[in-house]
Scaffold this motif. Structure first.
Motif, PDB file in Angstrom:
ATOM      1  N   LEU A 116      -0.458  13.687   2.516  1.00  0.00           N
ATOM      2  CA  LEU A 116      -0.146  12.300   1.953  1.00  0.00           C
ATOM      3  C   LEU A 116      -1.139  11.108   3.029  1.00  0.00           C
ATOM      4  N   LEU A 117      -0.971  11.425   4.883  1.00  0.00           N
ATOM      5  CA  LEU A 117      -1.720  10.547   5.425  1.00  0.00           C
ATOM      6  C   LEU A 117      -3.222  11.172   5.316  1.00  0.00           C
ATOM      7  N   GLU A 118      -4.013  12.021   4.733  1.00  0.00           N
ATOM      8  CA  GLU A 118      -5.487  11.918   3.525  1.00  0.00           C
ATOM      9  C   GLU A 118      -5.829  11.470   2.610  1.00  0.00           C
ATOM     10  N   GLU A 119      -4.558  11.094   2.332  1.00  0.00           N
ATOM     11  CA  GLU A 119      -4.238   9.998   1.050  1.00  0.00           C
ATOM     12  C   GLU A 119      -4.700   8.605   0.910  1.00  0.00           C
ATOM     13  N   LEU A 120      -3.298   8.147   1.820  1.00  0.00           N
ATOM     14  CA  LEU A 120      -3.818   7.496   2.685  1.00  0.00           C
ATOM     15  C   LEU A 120      -4.815   6.475   3.934  1.00  0.00           C
ATOM     16  N   ILE A 122       0.914  -1.796   0.146  1.00  0.00           N
ATOM     17  CA  ILE A 122       0.236  -0.238   0.133  1.00  0.00           C
ATOM     18  C   ILE A 122       0.641   1.082   0.128  1.00  0.00           C
ATOM     19  N   LEU A 123       1.629   1.194   0.933  1.00  0.00           N
ATOM     20  CA  LEU A 123       2.652   2.543   0.678  1.00  0.00           C
ATOM     21  C   LEU A 123       3.804   2.310  -0.082  1.00  0.00           C
ATOM     22  N   LYS A 124       4.290   1.767  -0.787  1.00  0.00           N
ATOM     23  CA  LYS A 124       4.698   1.414  -1.805  1.00  0.00           C
ATOM     24  C   LYS A 124       4.560   2.801  -3.313  1.00  0.00           C
ATOM     25  N   PRO A 125       3.668   3.124  -3.558  1.00  0.00           N
ATOM     26  CA  PRO A 125       3.424   4.281  -4.840  1.00  0.00           C
ATOM     27  C   PRO A 125       3.324   5.323  -3.846  1.00  0.00           C
ATOM     28  N   PHE A 126       4.313   5.423  -2.292  1.00  0.00           N
ATOM     29  CA  PHE A 126       3.445   6.698  -2.104  1.00  0.00           C
ATOM     30  C   PHE A 126       5.561   6.964  -1.862  1.00  0.00           C
ATOM     31  N   PRO A 163      -7.752   5.969   3.109  1.00  0.00           N
ATOM     32  CA  PRO A 163      -8.801   5.279   3.091  1.00  0.00           C
ATOM     33  C   PRO A 163      -8.200   3.882   2.526  1.00  0.00           C
ATOM     34  N   GLN A 164      -7.284   3.902   2.190  1.00  0.00           N
ATOM     35  CA  GLN A 164      -6.802   2.952   1.579  1.00  0.00           C
ATOM     36  C   GLN A 164      -5.640   0.995   2.816  1.00  0.00           C
ATOM     37  N   VAL A 165      -5.802   2.170   3.795  1.00  0.00           N
ATOM     38  CA  VAL A 165      -5.354   1.632   5.171  1.00  0.00           C
ATOM     39  C   VAL A 165      -6.544   1.398   5.857  1.00  0.00           C
ATOM     40  N   ASP A 166      -7.780   2.552   6.329  1.00  0.00           N
ATOM     41  CA  ASP A 166      -8.987   1.919   6.910  1.00  0.00           C
ATOM     42  C   ASP A 166      -9.098   1.051   6.142  1.00  0.00           C
TER      43      ASP A 166
END
Length: 151
Positions: free
Chosen positions: A114-118, A37-41, A120-123
């Motif tokens: 960045l956290l706001e973008e991540l 999940i984090l790799k693209p960021f 929903p994906q993390v949730d």
């Protein structure tokens, strides 16, 4: 699939060994999926953890020891992690006006975005992992893990 099948063991494992191997294998699997999940960021799980700690400060600076004590991986090199986040413009670091040996770290607007973008994906990732267990099973698993960890 059982842990014996995964590691292709030809003999049954002792229960304590089976438990430890199951926990370790599961942790590695969780870490790999989270890293995807984090790799693209272009951030690591440890860097993500630092950003979340700093966001939790709600605009107040954090020093290195506060960050270190809240890290999930206590062996993380906090200074190196903050240096990498600094180069990416995700945090700021300043010398504390009251104590020149102390560094104050804050998350930037870019880090918050960045956290706001991540988020929903993390949730969604966490919900997906939890979807195979009921709420009662999740509570029980947490209780057991906490009990196991507090040896």
């Amino acid at each position: 699939m059982t842990i014996e099948e995964i590691i292709k063991s030809n003999s049954p494992l002792a229960l304590p060994k089976k438990t430890v191997l199951n926990i370790m294998y599961t942790q590695n699997l969780l870490a790999e999926r989270f890293a995807d999940i984090l790799k693209p960021f272009d951030i690591s799980a440890e860097q993500f953890n630092v950003l979340r700690i700093l966001r939790g400060q709600k605009g107040k600076p954090a020093n290195m020891s506060l960050i270190q004590e809240r890290m999930l991986a206590k062996t993380s090199n906090t200074t190196r992690l903050v240096d990498k986040l600094l180069l990416k413009g995700l945090v700021t670091r300043e010398i504390c006006p009251d104590n020149r040996r102390k560094m104050e770290v804050m998350i930037t607007d870019k880090g918050l975005s960045l956290l706001e973008e991540l988020d929903p994906q993390v949730d969604a990732h966490e919900a997906s992992l939890a979807s195979t267990l009921s709420a009662a099973e999740l509570e029980h698993l947490n209780t057991l893990l906490e009990k196991y960890r507090n040896l």
